[in-house]
Design an enzyme around this catalytic site. Structure first.
Site, PDB file in Angstrom:
ATOM      1  N   CYS A   1      12.992 -39.759   3.045  1.00 21.88           N
ATOM      2  CA  CYS A   1      13.232 -40.183   1.670  1.00 21.88           C
ATOM      3  C   CYS A   1      12.039 -39.716   0.845  1.00 21.88           C
ATOM      4  CB  CYS A   1      13.391 -41.696   1.571  1.00 21.88           C
ATOM      5  SG  CYS A   1      13.607 -42.285  -0.124  1.00 21.88           S
TER       6      CYS A   1
ATOM      7  N   HIS B   1      21.821 -32.585   3.421  1.00 27.70           N
ATOM      8  CA  HIS B   1      22.362 -32.553   2.062  1.00 27.70           C
ATOM      9  C   HIS B   1      23.376 -31.427   1.918  1.00 27.70           C
ATOM     10  CE1 HIS B   1      19.521 -35.305  -0.077  1.00 27.70           C
ATOM     11  NE2 HIS B   1      18.770 -35.017   0.971  1.00 27.70           N
TER      12      HIS B   1
ATOM     13  N   GLU C   1      23.961 -40.939  -2.396  1.00 26.30           N
ATOM     14  CA  GLU C   1      23.052 -40.998  -1.253  1.00 26.30           C
ATOM     15  C   GLU C   1      23.718 -41.680  -0.070  1.00 26.30           C
ATOM     16  OE1 GLU C   1      18.348 -42.040  -0.426  1.00 26.30           O
ATOM     17  OE2 GLU C   1      19.194 -42.227  -2.436  1.00 26.30           O
TER      18      GLU C   1
ATOM     19  N   CYS D   1      16.847 -39.243  -6.256  1.00 24.78           N
ATOM     20  CA  CYS D   1      16.764 -38.969  -4.821  1.00 24.78           C
ATOM     21  C   CYS D   1      15.824 -37.793  -4.649  1.00 24.78           C
ATOM     22  CB  CYS D   1      18.147 -38.651  -4.250  1.00 24.78           C
ATOM     23  SG  CYS D   1      18.117 -38.211  -2.496  1.00 24.78           S
ATOM     24  N   GLY D   2      14.638 -38.049  -4.105  1.00 23.64           N
ATOM     25  CA  GLY D   2      13.634 -36.998  -3.972  1.00 23.64           C
ATOM     26  C   GLY D   2      14.051 -35.891  -3.038  1.00 23.64           C
TER      27      GLY D   2
ATOM     28  N   GLY E   1      17.091 -35.129  -2.334  1.00 29.80           N
ATOM     29  CA  GLY E   1      18.184 -34.440  -3.003  1.00 29.80           C
ATOM     30  C   GLY E   1      17.684 -33.411  -3.996  1.00 29.80           C
TER      31      GLY E   1
END
Length: 268
Positions: free
Chosen positions: A73, A150, A199, A208-209, A211
């Site tokens: 995350c 992702h 997420e 969302c880092g 992402g």
């Protein structure tokens, strides 16, 4: 058992952070889910547990709001670096991470992205630059693993996509044996991307880092933008710097909201 915790967020992606380096704290799926509940618990997108590490300043474990433990995350990593202070190293399921805190801005190295179909992972082999699959209007996504998996769809307008409906369908599709984080992105120019994220195990988030990192990497790889690129999520912007063969570097804010204590026995 009374436990001290920190409430933090990165661009609205919020966390309960428990520092268990001095004394162990048991977190189960049920307990993580109960703590994350916004009506009957403390409330957060992810619960972060810091443990002792023999190879880093801390070991970071990440539990999504549904109680499931995940690998990475990005926003939580920035918050943990901010909490530890200065330059810090963090052991995680997604690999070794390093970051530097300067004021309210934190830069973190998230390692090199993976593109192999079995590293995402996918259920069967295919080209991850433009996968020959689709879900209604969302077609031909890129796939990137940045410590967690992702898929990225480049669309004319992110807000026009019913991500609250399509996100859970894609997340749980059998093509993704470990489930998947779903990103819809619009490229404004060679230095700017707008992004929304469904997420895995959380749902729609303000930020969302990982992402943002995965989307920037996919856009750079496709020749759509230049590095560094600004990725703007509903919660605000992140700066992503990446070139092939190098780790991804993400820079953005990390905010400490408050510190409190709670009785963990109340949460199962």
């Amino acid at each position: 058992m009374q436990v001290r915790f920190h409430k933090m967020h990165g661009l609205g992606n919020d966390f309960v952070v428990i520092d268990a380096r001095a004394a162990p704290v048991e977190i189960t799926e049920r307990r993580a889910r109960a703590l994350a509940d916004r009506k009957t618990g403390v409330g957060c997108d992810q619960l972060i547990l810091l443990e002792r590490s023999d190879i880093a300043d801390a070991r970071m474990r990440i539990f999504n709001a549904d109680g499931g433990e995940v690998e990475a995350c990005g926003n939580a990593t920035r918050c943990v670096v901010s909490l530890l202070g200065g330059t810090a190293t963090i052991e995680s399921l997604g690999g070794m991470l390093e970051g530097t805190s300067i004021g309210d801005q934190v830069s973190v190295d998230l390692g090199e992205p993976r593109f192999e179909w079995d590293a995402i992972p996918l259920a069967y082999a295919m080209d991850t630059r433009a996968m020959p699959v689709g879900w209604e209007e969302l077609e031909s996504p890129a796939a990137v693993n940045v410590g967690n998996p992702h898929v990225i769809f480049f669309v004319p307008e992110t807000d026009a996509v019913p991500l609250d409906r399509l996100g859970p369908l894609i997340e749980t599709d059998p093509l993704f044996p470990a489930r998947i984080n779903v990103n819809v992105a619009s490229v404004d120019d060679r230095g700017n991307i707008r992004l929304r994220v469904w997420e895995r195990g959380v749902g729609l988030t303000d930020a969302c880092g990982t992402g943002a990192c995965a989307t920037a990497v996919a856009a750079i790889r496709a020749g759509l933008v230049d590095s560094p690129v600004t990725v703007t999520l509903p919660g605000g912007p992140l700066t992503i710097d990446w070139a092939p063969g190098r780790p991804i570097r993400m820079t953005g804010p990390a905010t400490h909201v408050f510190t409190a204590e709670t009785d963990l026995s109340r949460f199962g």
